[in-house]
Design a protein around this motif. Structure first.
Motif, PDB file in Angstrom:
ATOM      1  N   TYR A 478       0.905  -1.258   0.101  1.00 57.21           N
ATOM      2  CA  TYR A 478      -0.006   0.151   0.141  1.00 57.21           C
ATOM      3  C   TYR A 478       0.772   1.097  -0.080  1.00 57.21           C
ATOM      4  O   TYR A 478       0.583   2.155  -0.749  1.00 57.21           O
ATOM      5  CB  TYR A 478      -0.802  -0.062   1.336  1.00 57.21           C
ATOM      6  CG  TYR A 478      -1.640   1.354   1.529  1.00 57.21           C
ATOM      7  CD1 TYR A 478      -2.683   1.593   0.848  1.00 57.21           C
ATOM      8  CD2 TYR A 478      -1.111   2.209   2.275  1.00 57.21           C
ATOM      9  CE1 TYR A 478      -3.489   2.832   1.048  1.00 57.21           C
ATOM     10  CE2 TYR A 478      -1.918   3.475   2.770  1.00 57.21           C
ATOM     11  CZ  TYR A 478      -2.916   3.853   1.729  1.00 57.21           C
ATOM     12  OH  TYR A 478      -3.514   4.868   2.019  1.00 57.21           O
ATOM     13  N   LEU A 479       1.972   1.273   0.770  1.00 51.98           N
ATOM     14  CA  LEU A 479       2.798   2.356   0.846  1.00 51.98           C
ATOM     15  C   LEU A 479       3.440   2.577  -0.464  1.00 51.98           C
ATOM     16  O   LEU A 479       3.722   3.715  -0.719  1.00 51.98           O
ATOM     17  CB  LEU A 479       3.898   2.249   2.172  1.00 51.98           C
ATOM     18  CG  LEU A 479       2.961   2.423   3.721  1.00 51.98           C
ATOM     19  CD1 LEU A 479       4.267   1.962   4.588  1.00 51.98           C
ATOM     20  CD2 LEU A 479       2.611   3.846   3.657  1.00 51.98           C
ATOM     21  N   ASN A 482       1.327   4.245  -2.918  1.00 60.19           N
ATOM     22  CA  ASN A 482       0.715   5.441  -2.807  1.00 60.19           C
ATOM     23  C   ASN A 482       1.972   6.475  -2.468  1.00 60.19           C
ATOM     24  O   ASN A 482       1.585   7.452  -2.135  1.00 60.19           O
ATOM     25  CB  ASN A 482      -0.363   5.446  -1.642  1.00 60.19           C
ATOM     26  CG  ASN A 482      -1.662   4.754  -2.105  1.00 60.19           C
ATOM     27  OD1 ASN A 482      -2.242   5.108  -2.680  1.00 60.19           O
ATOM     28  ND2 ASN A 482      -1.367   3.522  -1.575  1.00 60.19           N
ATOM     29  N   VAL A 483       3.252   5.864  -2.720  1.00 64.82           N
ATOM     30  CA  VAL A 483       4.128   6.853  -2.334  1.00 64.82           C
ATOM     31  C   VAL A 483       4.290   8.035  -3.078  1.00 64.82           C
ATOM     32  O   VAL A 483       4.744   9.219  -2.578  1.00 64.82           O
ATOM     33  CB  VAL A 483       5.529   6.317  -2.094  1.00 64.82           C
ATOM     34  CG1 VAL A 483       6.128   5.784  -3.734  1.00 64.82           C
ATOM     35  CG2 VAL A 483       6.694   6.856  -1.588  1.00 64.82           C
ATOM     36  N   GLU A 485       1.837   9.906  -3.967  1.00 62.21           N
ATOM     37  CA  GLU A 485       0.653  10.659  -3.530  1.00 62.21           C
ATOM     38  C   GLU A 485       0.593  10.730  -2.178  1.00 62.21           C
ATOM     39  O   GLU A 485      -0.328  11.123  -1.529  1.00 62.21           O
ATOM     40  CB  GLU A 485      -0.841   9.952  -3.978  1.00 62.21           C
ATOM     41  CG  GLU A 485      -0.828   9.599  -5.543  1.00 62.21           C
ATOM     42  CD  GLU A 485      -2.001   8.849  -5.735  1.00 62.21           C
ATOM     43  OE1 GLU A 485      -2.229   8.268  -6.727  1.00 62.21           O
ATOM     44  OE2 GLU A 485      -2.838   8.500  -4.708  1.00 62.21           O
ATOM     45  N   SER A 486       1.905  10.921  -1.587  1.00 64.45           N
ATOM     46  CA  SER A 486       1.931  11.015  -0.154  1.00 64.45           C
ATOM     47  C   SER A 486       2.045  12.121   0.448  1.00 64.45           C
ATOM     48  O   SER A 486       1.940  12.232   1.814  1.00 64.45           O
ATOM     49  CB  SER A 486       3.254  10.243   0.350  1.00 64.45           C
ATOM     50  OG  SER A 486       4.451  10.709  -0.332  1.00 64.45           O
ATOM     51  N   GLU A 534      -1.004   6.861   9.861  1.00 64.03           N
ATOM     52  CA  GLU A 534      -1.060   6.785   8.284  1.00 64.03           C
ATOM     53  C   GLU A 534      -0.225   7.888   7.669  1.00 64.03           C
ATOM     54  O   GLU A 534       0.732   7.735   6.754  1.00 64.03           O
ATOM     55  CB  GLU A 534      -2.435   6.781   7.943  1.00 64.03           C
ATOM     56  CG  GLU A 534      -2.217   6.585   6.357  1.00 64.03           C
ATOM     57  CD  GLU A 534      -3.892   6.545   5.592  1.00 64.03           C
ATOM     58  OE1 GLU A 534      -3.868   6.360   4.430  1.00 64.03           O
ATOM     59  OE2 GLU A 534      -4.716   6.340   6.296  1.00 64.03           O
ATOM     60  N   LYS A 535      -0.199   9.020   8.221  1.00 68.37           N
ATOM     61  CA  LYS A 535       0.577  10.015   7.934  1.00 68.37           C
ATOM     62  C   LYS A 535       2.148  10.037   8.336  1.00 68.37           C
ATOM     63  O   LYS A 535       3.015   9.911   7.370  1.00 68.37           O
ATOM     64  CB  LYS A 535       0.108  11.390   8.455  1.00 68.37           C
ATOM     65  CG  LYS A 535       0.977  12.658   8.196  1.00 68.37           C
ATOM     66  CD  LYS A 535       0.719  14.000   8.751  1.00 68.37           C
ATOM     67  CE  LYS A 535       1.260  15.085   8.347  1.00 68.37           C
ATOM     68  NZ  LYS A 535       1.081  16.510   9.078  1.00 68.37           N
ATOM     69  N   ARG A 538       3.364   7.372   5.513  1.00 69.24           N
ATOM     70  CA  ARG A 538       3.747   8.259   4.187  1.00 69.24           C
ATOM     71  C   ARG A 538       5.075   8.736   4.436  1.00 69.24           C
ATOM     72  O   ARG A 538       5.789   8.633   3.434  1.00 69.24           O
ATOM     73  CB  ARG A 538       2.680   8.837   3.779  1.00 69.24           C
ATOM     74  CG  ARG A 538       1.320   8.156   3.564  1.00 69.24           C
ATOM     75  CD  ARG A 538       0.239   9.082   2.873  1.00 69.24           C
ATOM     76  NE  ARG A 538       0.044  10.343   3.535  1.00 69.24           N
ATOM     77  CZ  ARG A 538      -1.026  10.554   4.310  1.00 69.24           C
ATOM     78  NH1 ARG A 538      -2.010   9.413   4.321  1.00 69.24           N
ATOM     79  NH2 ARG A 538      -1.383  11.565   4.753  1.00 69.24           N
ATOM     80  N   ASN A 539       5.338   9.334   5.455  1.00 63.55           N
ATOM     81  CA  ASN A 539       6.663  10.078   5.532  1.00 63.55           C
ATOM     82  C   ASN A 539       7.649   9.316   5.619  1.00 63.55           C
ATOM     83  O   ASN A 539       8.996   9.490   4.883  1.00 63.55           O
ATOM     84  CB  ASN A 539       6.559  11.181   6.819  1.00 63.55           C
ATOM     85  CG  ASN A 539       5.760  12.045   6.582  1.00 63.55           C
ATOM     86  OD1 ASN A 539       5.477  12.594   5.466  1.00 63.55           O
ATOM     87  ND2 ASN A 539       5.090  12.941   7.991  1.00 63.55           N
ATOM     88  N   ALA A 541       7.699   6.207   4.347  1.00 60.96           N
ATOM     89  CA  ALA A 541       7.812   5.604   3.081  1.00 60.96           C
ATOM     90  C   ALA A 541       8.770   6.618   2.009  1.00 60.96           C
ATOM     91  O   ALA A 541       9.615   5.985   1.165  1.00 60.96           O
ATOM     92  CB  ALA A 541       6.662   5.181   2.657  1.00 60.96           C
ATOM     93  N   LYS A 542       8.335   8.011   2.092  1.00 61.38           N
ATOM     94  CA  LYS A 542       9.158   8.764   1.152  1.00 61.38           C
ATOM     95  C   LYS A 542      10.661   8.765   1.667  1.00 61.38           C
ATOM     96  O   LYS A 542      11.608   9.067   0.749  1.00 61.38           O
ATOM     97  CB  LYS A 542       8.580  10.389   1.466  1.00 61.38           C
ATOM     98  CG  LYS A 542       7.078  10.554   1.121  1.00 61.38           C
ATOM     99  CD  LYS A 542       6.711  11.901   1.216  1.00 61.38           C
ATOM    100  CE  LYS A 542       7.554  13.049   0.548  1.00 61.38           C
ATOM    101  NZ  LYS A 542       6.809  14.306   0.696  1.00 61.38           N
TER     102      LYS A 542
END
Length: 583
Positions: A478-479, A482-483, A485-486, A534-535, A538-539, A541-542
């Protein structure tokens, strides 16, 4: 399961020493004083029967057995920082920093290179040697002769009678380095750097041809090879002393293509009937090369990352190509049956284990030895020792023992560890089994570490982002999906809420309306926390994506800044945090 061979290993740390022996918990060896905060070096003899330890005010020589040690001698050497045993352990050489004094207007240096008899503890010879590099004598396997370089010549001594002085010499200008080969009739390889436009060269001489030679005698080489672009060399003899691999290198690539300089590999036969350049078909540096203990083949890792690994015969014919991976280290087990291709230093620490008899199956096992500085096969060829050392890494120093099937068998953390190694057992090495044996039971320390990792993984798996729940996708998938669109999107605000209520000048302030404050239920709190998690995911993952991009640039051979390398080194912490959050 009984020990396949009496395994033992040692370490040196800032505040203590340690000897460990016996699968699987490796308890401390009795009879050894570990409380030494002034240890500067430890060194085993080639057969593992003796151990030398350099302390602040003395050198200790121990007699070593499988399950105990005995202190034999305390040699009065102060501030010794390097040790070297002769092949049979008959002699111990020590080097300490030179001290100079003035007598009659002359500057004199101390005789800081000393040779000791390990059985009696008596001094047998002493010499002046200002530089540690190349300081020690090189002994023949039978200890009949020993050789050292002095100015423009190589000198040969009889170690049983140093008092008679040199018994042979090779007097040739411009000697850069030398390496004595093994075997009962050894040769010595000598490197001559480029000089005044003349090419560099390597020449092989029989040690016996140097005996009794006068200062003006011309000793004829057995073989020689000339080449340009050679500021320094690395010699590696095969185990029988019949063939020599020579890697030449320059510090800078004059063409500007490589950050690492230029390197080439050559082969010479000690008989003088064969020599050639080893042709490598991938551009870039030579990372490592190593002989199989069988002496009939060798492996080379070369080229820009991901590097290529190839097995060559002793006649430099390609036997097998092992593919391209980010690897820079080769290690054969003593029997030559198994070998490792590993990626250390700035690489991730992955270790691939290959079976020489099953190359068509590819790598058999892989283990993660991240942050390791040392990798050694055990004498029985069934276990690997990896160590994380200071000062390269000052946290999580320690030793891990792995079975050749990739199973972690033992772990011991040691604060500020500077050295670690297996105890050699060259005289008692058993043959490797026809079938790769299964791993023994893990030690209590290894079991606890594995249990901790398993618990962390299970705990991390309790949360899944909402977008991954209905689709059945994993959090990681998932990460990564969607990376791109993170970036957090701004919340929608109605126009009135954005502008606020209009205020008429001079008008009385409006009475505030009653605001309903419904109590937040457990579902609302959970949703809020999930959004925060979730936020964070995402960070993270970036950050991982940025690190992957930096690693790809590093693997292509690009020069990296210190801050970029620090980001790469922080990858494990980010992955750990990701796991804790459910990634």
């Amino acid at each position: 399961m009984a020990d396949p061979c009496p395994l033992a290993w040692a370490f040196r740390a800032q505040k203590r020493l340690g000897l460990r022996a016996g699968l699987s918990d490796f308890p401390a060896v009795p009879g050894f004083d570990e409380e030494h905060s002034d240890a500067r070096m430890l060194k085993y003899s080639r057969d593992g029967s003796m151990l030398g330890v350099a302390l602040e005010n003395s050198i200790h020589i121990y007699e070593v057995h499988a399950d105990a040690v005995k202190l034999l001698h305390e040699i009065p050497v102060q501030k010794g920082i390097e040790l070297s045993f002769s092949p049979k352990g008959t002699f111990l050489s020590t080097w300490e920093r030179p001290v100079r004094s003035e007598e009659g207007g002359n500057v004199l240096y101390s005789k800081n290179l000393r040779v000791w008899d390990t059985k009696t503890g008596q001094l047998v010879a002493e010499f002046e040697r200002r530089q540690l590099d190349g300081a020690f004598f090189q002994f023949t396997d039978a200890e009949e002769y020993c050789v050292r370089q002095v100015s423009t010549e190589l000198q040969v001594y009889d170690p049983r009678n140093f008092a008679q002085g040199t018994i042979g010499r090779l007097r040739v200008d411009n000697i850069g380095a030398f390496q004595l080969g093994p075997s009962t009739n050894p040769s010595v390889a000598v490197f001559f750097p480029e000089k005044r436009g003349a090419p560099a060269s390597v020449r092989l001489y029989a040690v016996k041809s140097m005996l009794g030679a006068s200062l003006d005698a011309q000793v004829q080489p057995l073989a020689q090879k000339s080449f340009f672009k050679a500021e320094k060399v690395t010699f590696k003899w095969n185990a029988t002393g019949t063939s020599l691999l020579v890697m030449t290198a320059t510090d800078h690539d004059q063409t500007g293509k490589s950050y690492y300089g230029e390197s080439n590999l050559y082969m010479l036969s000690a008989r003088g009937d064969f020599d050639c350049r080893v042709e490598l078909d991938k551009e870039g540096p030579i990372h490592d090369f190593e002989w199989n203990p069988s002496s009939r083949e060798f492996v080379v890792i070369y080229g820009y990352m991901p590097a290529k690994a190839v097995i060559f015969s002793y006649r430099v014919n390609v036997i097998a190509e092992l593919g391209t991976q980010p690897r820079n280290l080769i290690a054969f087990n003593p029997q030559g049956r198994l070998f490792c291709l590993a990626g250390f230093g700035n690489l991730a620490g992955t270790v691939d284990i290959w079976d020489r008899e099953r190359l068509e199956d590819g790598k058999l096992f892989t283990l993660d030895a991240s942050n390791s500085s040392v990798l050694e096969w055990s004498p029985c060829g069934q276990f690997l020792l990896t160590g994380t050392l200071s000062p390269r890494l000052r946290v999580e120093n320690g030793v891990k023992i792995w079975h050749c099937t990739g199973v972690l068998v033992h772990v011991e953390m040691v604060d500020e560890m500077y050295q670690t190694c297996w105890r050699p057992q060259h005289e008692t090495v058993p043959p490797f089994p026809k079938q790769i044996p299964s791993a023994p039971a893990c030690s209590a320390a290894a079991t606890a570490l594995l249990a901790k990792k398993t618990a962390t993984t299970k705990l991390a798996g309790t949360y899944r982002p909402p977008g991954a729940r209905s689709s059945g996708a994993s959090t990681s998938d998932y990460l990564h999906r969607n990376v791109e669109e993170s970036a957090p999107k701004p919340l929608y605000h109605p126009p009135a809420a954005a502008r606020g209520r209009r205020k008429v000048p001079g008008a009385a302030p409006a009475e505030p309306k009653a605001v309903q404050k419904p109590e937040m239920g457990a579902a609302d709190v959970t949703a809020s926390e999930a959004g925060t998690v979730e936020k964070k995911l995402r960070n993270l993952a970036k950050k991982l994506k940025a690190i992957e991009q930096l690693k790809e640039r590093r693997n292509r051979g690009e020069a990296m800044e210190k801050t970029q390398l620090q980001k790469i080194e922080g990858e494990q912490e980010i992955r750990k945090e990701l796991q804790e959050l459910g990634g």
